[in-house]
Write a protein that holds these residues in place. Structure first.
Motif, PDB file in Angstrom:
ATOM      1  N   ALA A   1       0.836  -1.203   0.000  1.00  0.00           N
ATOM      2  CA  ALA A   1       0.000   0.000   0.000  1.00  0.00           C
ATOM      3  C   ALA A   1       0.866   1.246   0.000  1.00  0.00           C
ATOM      4  O   ALA A   1       0.596   2.223  -0.715  1.00  0.00           O
ATOM      5  CB  ALA A   1      -0.930  -0.008   1.216  1.00  0.00           C
ATOM      6  N   GLU A   2       1.935   1.198   0.767  1.00  0.00           N
ATOM      7  CA  GLU A   2       2.803   2.364   0.817  1.00  0.00           C
ATOM      8  C   GLU A   2       3.486   2.578  -0.526  1.00  0.00           C
ATOM      9  O   GLU A   2       3.598   3.716  -1.006  1.00  0.00           O
ATOM     10  CB  GLU A   2       3.863   2.196   1.919  1.00  0.00           C
ATOM     11  CG  GLU A   2       4.808   3.367   1.957  1.00  0.00           C
ATOM     12  CD  GLU A   2       5.708   3.355   3.184  1.00  0.00           C
ATOM     13  OE1 GLU A   2       5.323   2.724   4.178  1.00  0.00           O
ATOM     14  OE2 GLU A   2       6.786   3.986   3.129  1.00  0.00           O
TER      15      GLU A   2
ATOM     16  N   ARG B   1       2.369   1.764  -3.390  1.00  0.00           N
ATOM     17  CA  ARG B   1       1.371   2.289  -4.329  1.00  0.00           C
ATOM     18  C   ARG B   1       1.113   3.771  -4.078  1.00  0.00           C
ATOM     19  O   ARG B   1       0.969   4.561  -5.002  1.00  0.00           O
ATOM     20  CB  ARG B   1       0.072   1.492  -4.227  1.00  0.00           C
ATOM     21  CG  ARG B   1      -0.097   0.528  -5.404  1.00  0.00           C
ATOM     22  CD  ARG B   1      -1.446  -0.177  -5.385  1.00  0.00           C
ATOM     23  NE  ARG B   1      -1.559  -1.169  -4.319  1.00  0.00           N
ATOM     24  CZ  ARG B   1      -2.323  -1.037  -3.241  1.00  0.00           C
ATOM     25  NH1 ARG B   1      -3.052   0.065  -3.077  1.00  0.00           N
ATOM     26  NH2 ARG B   1      -2.374  -1.990  -2.339  1.00  0.00           N
ATOM     27  N   TYR B   2       1.084   4.126  -2.797  1.00  0.00           N
ATOM     28  CA  TYR B   2       0.872   5.528  -2.432  1.00  0.00           C
ATOM     29  C   TYR B   2       1.994   6.393  -2.965  1.00  0.00           C
ATOM     30  O   TYR B   2       1.765   7.440  -3.590  1.00  0.00           O
ATOM     31  CB  TYR B   2       0.759   5.638  -0.909  1.00  0.00           C
ATOM     32  CG  TYR B   2       1.016   7.007  -0.343  1.00  0.00           C
ATOM     33  CD1 TYR B   2       0.137   8.063  -0.571  1.00  0.00           C
ATOM     34  CD2 TYR B   2       2.152   7.254   0.423  1.00  0.00           C
ATOM     35  CE1 TYR B   2       0.383   9.320  -0.032  1.00  0.00           C
ATOM     36  CE2 TYR B   2       2.406   8.487   0.973  1.00  0.00           C
ATOM     37  CZ  TYR B   2       1.513   9.531   0.741  1.00  0.00           C
ATOM     38  OH  TYR B   2       1.760  10.761   1.268  1.00  0.00           O
ATOM     39  N   LEU B   3       3.233   5.955  -2.745  1.00  0.00           N
ATOM     40  CA  LEU B   3       4.372   6.736  -3.217  1.00  0.00           C
ATOM     41  C   LEU B   3       4.371   6.823  -4.744  1.00  0.00           C
ATOM     42  O   LEU B   3       4.680   7.878  -5.316  1.00  0.00           O
ATOM     43  CB  LEU B   3       5.689   6.119  -2.728  1.00  0.00           C
ATOM     44  CG  LEU B   3       5.994   6.376  -1.254  1.00  0.00           C
ATOM     45  CD1 LEU B   3       7.276   5.690  -0.838  1.00  0.00           C
ATOM     46  CD2 LEU B   3       6.074   7.879  -0.977  1.00  0.00           C
TER      47      LEU B   3
ATOM     48  N   ARG C   1       3.880  16.669  -9.665  1.00  0.00           N
ATOM     49  CA  ARG C   1       4.415  17.753  -8.855  1.00  0.00           C
ATOM     50  C   ARG C   1       5.630  17.318  -8.034  1.00  0.00           C
ATOM     51  O   ARG C   1       6.118  18.063  -7.195  1.00  0.00           O
ATOM     52  CB  ARG C   1       3.316  18.292  -7.936  1.00  0.00           C
ATOM     53  CG  ARG C   1       2.233  19.058  -8.694  1.00  0.00           C
ATOM     54  CD  ARG C   1       1.148  19.522  -7.747  1.00  0.00           C
ATOM     55  NE  ARG C   1       0.654  18.398  -6.936  1.00  0.00           N
ATOM     56  CZ  ARG C   1      -0.266  18.529  -5.981  1.00  0.00           C
ATOM     57  NH1 ARG C   1      -0.781  19.701  -5.714  1.00  0.00           N
ATOM     58  NH2 ARG C   1      -0.659  17.471  -5.278  1.00  0.00           N
ATOM     59  N   HIS C   2       6.055  16.097  -8.238  1.00  0.00           N
ATOM     60  CA  HIS C   2       7.216  15.593  -7.497  1.00  0.00           C
ATOM     61  C   HIS C   2       8.188  14.944  -8.473  1.00  0.00           C
ATOM     62  O   HIS C   2       8.436  13.729  -8.391  1.00  0.00           O
ATOM     63  CB  HIS C   2       6.779  14.586  -6.434  1.00  0.00           C
ATOM     64  CG  HIS C   2       5.868  15.166  -5.389  1.00  0.00           C
ATOM     65  ND1 HIS C   2       4.513  15.274  -5.551  1.00  0.00           N
ATOM     66  CD2 HIS C   2       6.139  15.699  -4.168  1.00  0.00           C
ATOM     67  CE1 HIS C   2       3.973  15.825  -4.467  1.00  0.00           C
ATOM     68  NE2 HIS C   2       4.943  16.101  -3.622  1.00  0.00           N
ATOM     69  N   PRO C   3       8.757  15.744  -9.358  1.00  0.00           N
ATOM     70  CA  PRO C   3       9.623  15.159 -10.399  1.00  0.00           C
ATOM     71  C   PRO C   3      10.855  14.469  -9.826  1.00  0.00           C
ATOM     72  O   PRO C   3      11.257  13.405 -10.320  1.00  0.00           O
ATOM     73  CB  PRO C   3      10.029  16.378 -11.245  1.00  0.00           C
ATOM     74  CG  PRO C   3       9.819  17.569 -10.351  1.00  0.00           C
ATOM     75  CD  PRO C   3       8.663  17.201  -9.473  1.00  0.00           C
ATOM     76  N   GLU C   4      11.429  15.049  -8.775  1.00  0.00           N
ATOM     77  CA  GLU C   4      12.641  14.452  -8.203  1.00  0.00           C
ATOM     78  C   GLU C   4      12.328  13.087  -7.602  1.00  0.00           C
ATOM     79  O   GLU C   4      13.064  12.125  -7.788  1.00  0.00           O
ATOM     80  CB  GLU C   4      13.223  15.374  -7.116  1.00  0.00           C
ATOM     81  CG  GLU C   4      13.608  16.748  -7.603  1.00  0.00           C
ATOM     82  CD  GLU C   4      14.906  16.739  -8.425  1.00  0.00           C
ATOM     83  OE1 GLU C   4      15.613  15.718  -8.393  1.00  0.00           O
ATOM     84  OE2 GLU C   4      15.180  17.751  -9.086  1.00  0.00           O
ATOM     85  N   LEU C   5      11.209  13.035  -6.885  1.00  0.00           N
ATOM     86  CA  LEU C   5      10.820  11.772  -6.284  1.00  0.00           C
ATOM     87  C   LEU C   5      10.547  10.736  -7.366  1.00  0.00           C
ATOM     88  O   LEU C   5      10.949   9.571  -7.262  1.00  0.00           O
ATOM     89  CB  LEU C   5       9.582  11.960  -5.406  1.00  0.00           C
ATOM     90  CG  LEU C   5       9.027  10.693  -4.767  1.00  0.00           C
ATOM     91  CD1 LEU C   5      10.048  10.058  -3.834  1.00  0.00           C
ATOM     92  CD2 LEU C   5       7.733  10.970  -4.013  1.00  0.00           C
TER      93      LEU C   5
ATOM     94  N   GLU D   1      11.799  10.534 -10.298  1.00  0.00           N
ATOM     95  CA  GLU D   1      13.038  10.046 -10.889  1.00  0.00           C
ATOM     96  C   GLU D   1      13.791   9.135  -9.926  1.00  0.00           C
ATOM     97  O   GLU D   1      14.363   8.122 -10.332  1.00  0.00           O
ATOM     98  CB  GLU D   1      13.924  11.223 -11.283  1.00  0.00           C
ATOM     99  CG  GLU D   1      15.159  10.785 -12.039  1.00  0.00           C
ATOM    100  CD  GLU D   1      16.092  11.953 -12.341  1.00  0.00           C
ATOM    101  OE1 GLU D   1      15.584  13.029 -12.722  1.00  0.00           O
ATOM    102  OE2 GLU D   1      17.312  11.780 -12.176  1.00  0.00           O
ATOM    103  N   ALA D   2      13.762   9.524  -8.641  1.00  0.00           N
ATOM    104  CA  ALA D   2      14.473   8.712  -7.656  1.00  0.00           C
ATOM    105  C   ALA D   2      13.877   7.312  -7.590  1.00  0.00           C
ATOM    106  O   ALA D   2      14.600   6.312  -7.485  1.00  0.00           O
ATOM    107  CB  ALA D   2      14.423   9.376  -6.284  1.00  0.00           C
TER     108      ALA D   2
ATOM    109  N   SER E   1      14.924   5.194 -10.689  1.00  0.00           N
ATOM    110  CA  SER E   1      16.310   4.733 -10.812  1.00  0.00           C
ATOM    111  C   SER E   1      16.814   4.222  -9.475  1.00  0.00           C
ATOM    112  O   SER E   1      17.633   4.853  -8.830  1.00  0.00           O
ATOM    113  CB  SER E   1      17.203   5.881 -11.294  1.00  0.00           C
ATOM    114  OG  SER E   1      17.311   6.872 -10.280  1.00  0.00           O
ATOM    115  N   PRO E   2      16.309   3.102  -9.062  1.00  0.00           N
ATOM    116  CA  PRO E   2      16.586   2.634  -7.702  1.00  0.00           C
ATOM    117  C   PRO E   2      18.056   2.303  -7.464  1.00  0.00           C
ATOM    118  O   PRO E   2      18.530   2.390  -6.348  1.00  0.00           O
ATOM    119  CB  PRO E   2      15.724   1.378  -7.581  1.00  0.00           C
ATOM    120  CG  PRO E   2      15.490   0.936  -8.976  1.00  0.00           C
ATOM    121  CD  PRO E   2      15.507   2.149  -9.825  1.00  0.00           C
ATOM    122  N   GLY E   3      18.785   1.932  -8.514  1.00  0.00           N
ATOM    123  CA  GLY E   3      20.147   1.474  -8.281  1.00  0.00           C
ATOM    124  C   GLY E   3      20.120   0.088  -7.673  1.00  0.00           C
ATOM    125  O   GLY E   3      19.048  -0.466  -7.417  1.00  0.00           O
TER     126      GLY E   3
END
Lengths: 238, 238
Positions: free
Chosen positions: B190-191, B193-195, B203-207, B209-210, B213-215
């Motif tokens: 659930a978490e 999916r929420y993220l 509105r959260h482009p950085e998130l 992208e992060a 690209s989990p690495g």
DNA sequence: CTCCATTCCCGTACGCTGTACTGGAATGAG
DNA sequence: CTCATTCCAGTACAGCGTACGGGAATGGAG
């Protein structure tokens, strides 16, 4: 995310909590708001500490019946989550990243420290894991932007932020515990005497010597900066 | 410090708690011991978490009446303090310092981490400040001995130890929260999916992208070692 | 031995907590 | 107006930490 959602959010899934719920078209209109209840709980915690935040006292502050709160948050745990995110709104970044990501990251940590000192209950509230709400995510967004110049992969960037937050939390928790306001001088004195007694028993030579050579005491701020610099300067980009 | 002190320790001053109390010469003999009660509380916390440690349940485990516990510890807060010190006994240093204080200090941190993972309630219990008992002091003594080659003054050495402990505590708290055992897969899903939903809102482009690209994911141990090395290597022995 | 001050055990009770249940009041649609 | 829907909140309950006090055990004094 207006923060003014009404009741009806008492669903099982806590993450659905943050996703907006359209107001129902029929039925009685809500008399309070999640925002107002959360704000009251925060005010209570700021004034009297986390343990003063009981459903009864929050309700009294809002002017509502105790059980009415449960229309706005399914349980107290969730209310705490709301409180954390509520104050996270104060964590507005000072501006866009400058490009000097180390300096920016240190600024992020200093913001977090000031924030936690302003709300001394935060370290304790953060001790149990909580999923970030919209305002916390906005700050995370900023932290990730700060880390962009490092070129690190996403997982590492998230990890760095988590570690940094853990570091700040741990430091502030310690700092608060040592703060004069939270220590009656009688208690502090008693502890000093206790430590002195232990140091004098002959079986703790290192402690005895450490207590005997205190050095010049630093402000908590200076100590924080010193360790933070160590931590951040040690991070390499790649 | 036999840990077998009987009742009569319910004085006002909590620090007097650690200083031995000679057994009274008259009167009924104690049926239990502080040690046994503390051990029962620790077992309970290990098995079911800190919130399962109630006076009633501890008493039941010991076979005593609830109010009997108050002859051995003045209140629950003190019992928690006893619990913390009790498990601190497991923190026996592997041997005298080798002289390579950085390596030794890292070993200290690794010991602390393993210790907290073994007793997952420790980070929460340490969140509120407690004065170190005899076993914790023995470990502190070792840590100070490790830092001797640095030639730093006593205050700084104590500060370094406090910061290191705060760092480890913060890390482990985070690690435990992420551990599979404490997260039903339904919740974790659930978490996630929420993220993902937040990341997709634009509105959260950085998130976004992060998360994209989990690495390569590192083990918690590797992450811990990495940050610990940064922190310790950054300390200078000036 | 008896007597008794001392010490400890623990049943009862109180105020507080989070919250389940439920009936009643307000609202908007048909 | 009628009625389903929605929300408010009083009552109630189990569980919490712990104050109080009576009863049981103990060891020294006589």
């Amino acid at each position: 995310m207006t923060g003014d959602e009404g009741p009806g959010t008492a669903g099982v899934n806590p993450h659905r909590l943050w996703l907006g719920d359209p107001r129902p078209r029929r039925g009685r209109r809500p008399a309070y708001s999640r925002e107002a209840i959360t704000a009251a709980a925060v005010a209570l915690a700021d004034a009297e500490g986390l343990e003063a935040v009981t459903m009864r006292r929050v309700a009294a502050r809002v002017g509502a019946g105790v059980m009415s709160l449960y229309s706005y948050a399914p349980d107290k745990e969730t209310l705490l989550e709301l409180m954390v995110d509520h104050v996270s709104g104060e964590l507005s970044p000072p501006g866009p990243p400058t490009g000097d990501w180390r300096a920016d990251l240190k600024a992020v940590a200093h913001l977090q420290r000031a924030h936690m000192l302003r709300h001394p209950w935060l370290p304790a509230a953060l001790a149990t894991h909580r999923t970030p709400g919209p305002r916390a995510l906005a700050f995370l967004e900023h932290a990730l932007a700060v880390l962009r110049p490092t070129g690190l992969d996403g997982g590492t960037k998230l990890e760095i932020f988590a570690q940094l937050t853990a570091f700040v939390t741990g430091h502030v928790a310690h700092e608060i515990a040592r703060a004069p306001a939270s220590r009656s001088s009688a208690r502090a004195e008693a502890e000093a005497r206790y430590l002195a007694a232990v140091a004098a028993d002959g079986r703790h030579p290192e402690l005895a010597e450490a207590l005997a050579s205190p050095g010049r005491p630093l402000t908590p701020e200076a100590t924080f900066t010193r360790f933070l610099d160590r931590l951040v300067d040690g991070l390499d980009s790649h």
